[in-house]
Design a protein around this motif. Structure first.
Motif, PDB file in Angstrom:
ATOM      1  N   LYS A   5       1.745 -11.903  -4.283  1.00 38.36           N
ATOM      2  CA  LYS A   5       1.097 -11.575  -3.014  1.00 38.36           C
ATOM      3  C   LYS A   5       0.983 -10.064  -2.845  1.00 38.36           C
ATOM      4  O   LYS A   5       0.004  -9.571  -2.291  1.00 38.36           O
ATOM      5  CB  LYS A   5       1.860 -12.199  -1.852  1.00 38.36           C
ATOM      6  CG  LYS A   5       1.715 -13.701  -1.802  1.00 38.36           C
ATOM      7  CD  LYS A   5       2.463 -14.301  -0.635  1.00 38.36           C
ATOM      8  CE  LYS A   5       2.267 -15.803  -0.614  1.00 38.36           C
ATOM      9  NZ  LYS A   5       2.966 -16.439   0.489  1.00 38.36           N
ATOM     10  N   ASP A   6       1.981  -9.339  -3.321  1.00 35.50           N
ATOM     11  CA  ASP A   6       1.949  -7.882  -3.257  1.00 35.50           C
ATOM     12  C   ASP A   6       0.797  -7.345  -4.100  1.00 35.50           C
ATOM     13  O   ASP A   6       0.061  -6.452  -3.680  1.00 35.50           O
ATOM     14  CB  ASP A   6       3.294  -7.317  -3.741  1.00 35.50           C
ATOM     15  CG  ASP A   6       3.414  -5.823  -3.513  1.00 35.50           C
ATOM     16  OD1 ASP A   6       3.028  -5.359  -2.424  1.00 35.50           O
ATOM     17  OD2 ASP A   6       3.902  -5.123  -4.418  1.00 35.50           O
ATOM     18  N   ARG A   8      -1.913  -9.036  -4.931  1.00 30.35           N
ATOM     19  CA  ARG A   8      -3.188  -9.493  -4.380  1.00 30.35           C
ATOM     20  C   ARG A   8      -3.705  -8.541  -3.299  1.00 30.35           C
ATOM     21  O   ARG A   8      -4.862  -8.179  -3.287  1.00 30.35           O
ATOM     22  CB  ARG A   8      -3.057 -10.906  -3.817  1.00 30.35           C
ATOM     23  CG  ARG A   8      -4.383 -11.444  -3.337  1.00 30.35           C
ATOM     24  CD  ARG A   8      -4.349 -12.873  -2.899  1.00 30.35           C
ATOM     25  NE  ARG A   8      -3.012 -13.385  -2.755  1.00 30.35           N
ATOM     26  CZ  ARG A   8      -2.711 -14.594  -2.346  1.00 30.35           C
ATOM     27  NH1 ARG A   8      -3.645 -15.424  -2.018  1.00 30.35           N
ATOM     28  NH2 ARG A   8      -1.470 -15.001  -2.230  1.00 30.35           N
ATOM     29  N   TRP A   9      -2.837  -8.129  -2.369  1.00 25.69           N
ATOM     30  CA  TRP A   9      -3.333  -7.242  -1.313  1.00 25.69           C
ATOM     31  C   TRP A   9      -3.716  -5.885  -1.885  1.00 25.69           C
ATOM     32  O   TRP A   9      -4.679  -5.269  -1.436  1.00 25.69           O
ATOM     33  CB  TRP A   9      -2.368  -7.146  -0.130  1.00 25.69           C
ATOM     34  CG  TRP A   9      -1.307  -6.083  -0.169  1.00 25.69           C
ATOM     35  CD1 TRP A   9       0.010  -6.251  -0.490  1.00 25.69           C
ATOM     36  CD2 TRP A   9      -1.453  -4.690   0.161  1.00 25.69           C
ATOM     37  NE1 TRP A   9       0.671  -5.058  -0.410  1.00 25.69           N
ATOM     38  CE2 TRP A   9      -0.199  -4.076   0.000  1.00 25.69           C
ATOM     39  CE3 TRP A   9      -2.528  -3.898   0.554  1.00 25.69           C
ATOM     40  CZ2 TRP A   9       0.012  -2.719   0.225  1.00 25.69           C
ATOM     41  CZ3 TRP A   9      -2.317  -2.542   0.782  1.00 25.69           C
ATOM     42  CH2 TRP A   9      -1.053  -1.965   0.616  1.00 25.69           C
ATOM     43  N   LYS A  10      -3.007  -5.442  -2.911  1.00 26.04           N
ATOM     44  CA  LYS A  10      -3.340  -4.145  -3.522  1.00 26.04           C
ATOM     45  C   LYS A  10      -4.677  -4.217  -4.271  1.00 26.04           C
ATOM     46  O   LYS A  10      -5.455  -3.268  -4.241  1.00 26.04           O
ATOM     47  CB  LYS A  10      -2.208  -3.685  -4.431  1.00 26.04           C
ATOM     48  CG  LYS A  10      -0.987  -3.268  -3.636  1.00 26.04           C
ATOM     49  CD  LYS A  10       0.176  -2.876  -4.511  1.00 26.04           C
ATOM     50  CE  LYS A  10       1.375  -2.502  -3.649  1.00 26.04           C
ATOM     51  NZ  LYS A  10       2.529  -2.119  -4.451  1.00 26.04           N
ATOM     52  N   ARG A  12      -7.115  -6.319  -3.482  1.00 25.50           N
ATOM     53  CA  ARG A  12      -8.122  -6.420  -2.430  1.00 25.50           C
ATOM     54  C   ARG A  12      -8.333  -5.046  -1.795  1.00 25.50           C
ATOM     55  O   ARG A  12      -9.450  -4.677  -1.445  1.00 25.50           O
ATOM     56  CB  ARG A  12      -7.693  -7.440  -1.383  1.00 25.50           C
ATOM     57  CG  ARG A  12      -8.657  -7.557  -0.251  1.00 25.50           C
ATOM     58  CD  ARG A  12      -9.489  -8.779  -0.210  1.00 25.50           C
ATOM     59  NE  ARG A  12      -8.729  -9.992  -0.193  1.00 25.50           N
ATOM     60  CZ  ARG A  12      -9.260 -11.178  -0.403  1.00 25.50           C
ATOM     61  NH1 ARG A  12     -10.556 -11.300  -0.628  1.00 25.50           N
ATOM     62  NH2 ARG A  12      -8.531 -12.269  -0.378  1.00 25.50           N
ATOM     63  N   LYS A  53      -9.615  -9.215   5.306  1.00 19.79           N
ATOM     64  CA  LYS A  53      -9.005  -9.943   4.191  1.00 19.79           C
ATOM     65  C   LYS A  53      -7.832  -9.174   3.583  1.00 19.79           C
ATOM     66  O   LYS A  53      -6.840  -9.778   3.187  1.00 19.79           O
ATOM     67  CB  LYS A  53     -10.057 -10.277   3.131  1.00 19.79           C
ATOM     68  CG  LYS A  53     -10.985 -11.385   3.603  1.00 19.79           C
ATOM     69  CD  LYS A  53     -12.002 -11.758   2.567  1.00 19.79           C
ATOM     70  CE  LYS A  53     -12.857 -12.914   3.073  1.00 19.79           C
ATOM     71  NZ  LYS A  53     -13.866 -13.318   2.096  1.00 19.79           N
ATOM     72  N   VAL A  54      -7.927  -7.854   3.518  1.00 23.77           N
ATOM     73  CA  VAL A  54      -6.788  -7.078   3.029  1.00 23.77           C
ATOM     74  C   VAL A  54      -5.642  -7.164   4.040  1.00 23.77           C
ATOM     75  O   VAL A  54      -4.472  -7.244   3.659  1.00 23.77           O
ATOM     76  CB  VAL A  54      -7.164  -5.628   2.678  1.00 23.77           C
ATOM     77  CG1 VAL A  54      -7.287  -4.724   3.866  1.00 23.77           C
ATOM     78  CG2 VAL A  54      -6.177  -5.032   1.692  1.00 23.77           C
ATOM     79  N   LYS A  56      -5.051  -9.788   5.928  1.00 22.23           N
ATOM     80  CA  LYS A  56      -4.520 -11.132   5.709  1.00 22.23           C
ATOM     81  C   LYS A  56      -3.579 -11.148   4.505  1.00 22.23           C
ATOM     82  O   LYS A  56      -2.467 -11.664   4.575  1.00 22.23           O
ATOM     83  CB  LYS A  56      -5.676 -12.106   5.501  1.00 22.23           C
ATOM     84  CG  LYS A  56      -5.273 -13.522   5.131  1.00 22.23           C
ATOM     85  CD  LYS A  56      -6.536 -14.339   4.854  1.00 22.23           C
ATOM     86  CE  LYS A  56      -6.275 -15.596   4.116  1.00 22.23           C
ATOM     87  NZ  LYS A  56      -5.758 -15.451   2.770  1.00 22.23           N
ATOM     88  N   ASP A  57      -4.029 -10.567   3.396  1.00 24.77           N
ATOM     89  CA  ASP A  57      -3.208 -10.548   2.182  1.00 24.77           C
ATOM     90  C   ASP A  57      -1.932  -9.729   2.388  1.00 24.77           C
ATOM     91  O   ASP A  57      -0.857 -10.113   1.913  1.00 24.77           O
ATOM     92  CB  ASP A  57      -4.001  -9.993   1.003  1.00 24.77           C
ATOM     93  CG  ASP A  57      -5.110 -10.932   0.542  1.00 24.77           C
ATOM     94  OD1 ASP A  57      -5.079 -12.124   0.894  1.00 24.77           O
ATOM     95  OD2 ASP A  57      -6.014 -10.456  -0.168  1.00 24.77           O
ATOM     96  N   TYR A  58      -2.060  -8.600   3.078  1.00 22.84           N
ATOM     97  CA  TYR A  58      -0.892  -7.763   3.357  1.00 22.84           C
ATOM     98  C   TYR A  58       0.105  -8.530   4.225  1.00 22.84           C
ATOM     99  O   TYR A  58       1.307  -8.534   3.952  1.00 22.84           O
ATOM    100  CB  TYR A  58      -1.319  -6.466   4.039  1.00 22.84           C
ATOM    101  CG  TYR A  58      -0.161  -5.548   4.351  1.00 22.84           C
ATOM    102  CD1 TYR A  58       0.304  -4.658   3.398  1.00 22.84           C
ATOM    103  CD2 TYR A  58       0.488  -5.585   5.589  1.00 22.84           C
ATOM    104  CE1 TYR A  58       1.375  -3.815   3.666  1.00 22.84           C
ATOM    105  CE2 TYR A  58       1.554  -4.761   5.863  1.00 22.84           C
ATOM    106  CZ  TYR A  58       1.994  -3.877   4.899  1.00 22.84           C
ATOM    107  OH  TYR A  58       3.058  -3.061   5.166  1.00 22.84           O
ATOM    108  N   SER A  72      -5.479 -12.757  11.716  1.00 22.07           N
ATOM    109  CA  SER A  72      -5.073 -11.581  10.944  1.00 22.07           C
ATOM    110  C   SER A  72      -5.058 -10.339  11.823  1.00 22.07           C
ATOM    111  O   SER A  72      -4.113  -9.538  11.776  1.00 22.07           O
ATOM    112  CB  SER A  72      -6.011 -11.374   9.756  1.00 22.07           C
ATOM    113  OG  SER A  72      -5.967 -12.486   8.893  1.00 22.07           O
TER     114      SER A  72
END
Length: 133
Positions: A5-6, A8-10, A12, A53-54, A56-58, A72
């Motif tokens: 998950k870490d 993924r946000w990076k 994005r 979306k970033v 959300k991922d964060y 989000s």
């Protein structure tokens, strides 16, 4: 933070950053033609979509559930990732409107709002997240 998950946000964030930089660059220009207005609005739509979306991922990487743009934004506001939740909701509303409607008067007004209201929100988010990477 879960490592996947870490990451993924990076990842994005990298896409958000590219789009944000284009929006920031061209928003400083004088916008006078229909094509220029359409371009700025498209950059805004793309950048805003990547922004939520970033977020959300964060949030998910931090252990907060968030599925929709509204969730989000609300969650990010509650934990101080973003400021001015109402203005973020307004930006979401405008982004939703532009994806379904085109009107020249609306487009002209939206470009002004992007330059004066929504870009500063995105700058603050960018500055905050670039430090977190």
């Amino acid at each position: 933070m879960d490592e996947m998950k870490d990451i993924r946000w990076k990842q994005r964030f990298e896409n958000f950053e590219k789009s944000f930089k284009l929006l920031e660059k061209y928003s400083k220009e004088t916008i006078s033609t229909e094509l220029e207005r359409a371009g700025i609005i498209q950059f805004f739509e793309t950048t805003f979509e990547l922004a939520w979306k970033v977020l959300k991922d964060y949030l998910e990487a931090e252990g907060y559930p968030a599925k929709s743009p509204r969730e989000s934004i609300k969650q990010a506001f509650q934990i101080d990732i973003i400021e001015d939740g109402h203005l973020w909701m307004e930006a979401l509303s405008k982004r939703n409107l532009t994806t379904h409607t085109y009107d020249q008067e609306l487009a002209e007004q939206l470009v002004i709002e992007i330059q004066n209201k929504f870009l500063p929100l995105l700058i603050k988010l960018y500055d905050k997240l670039v430090k977190e990477r």
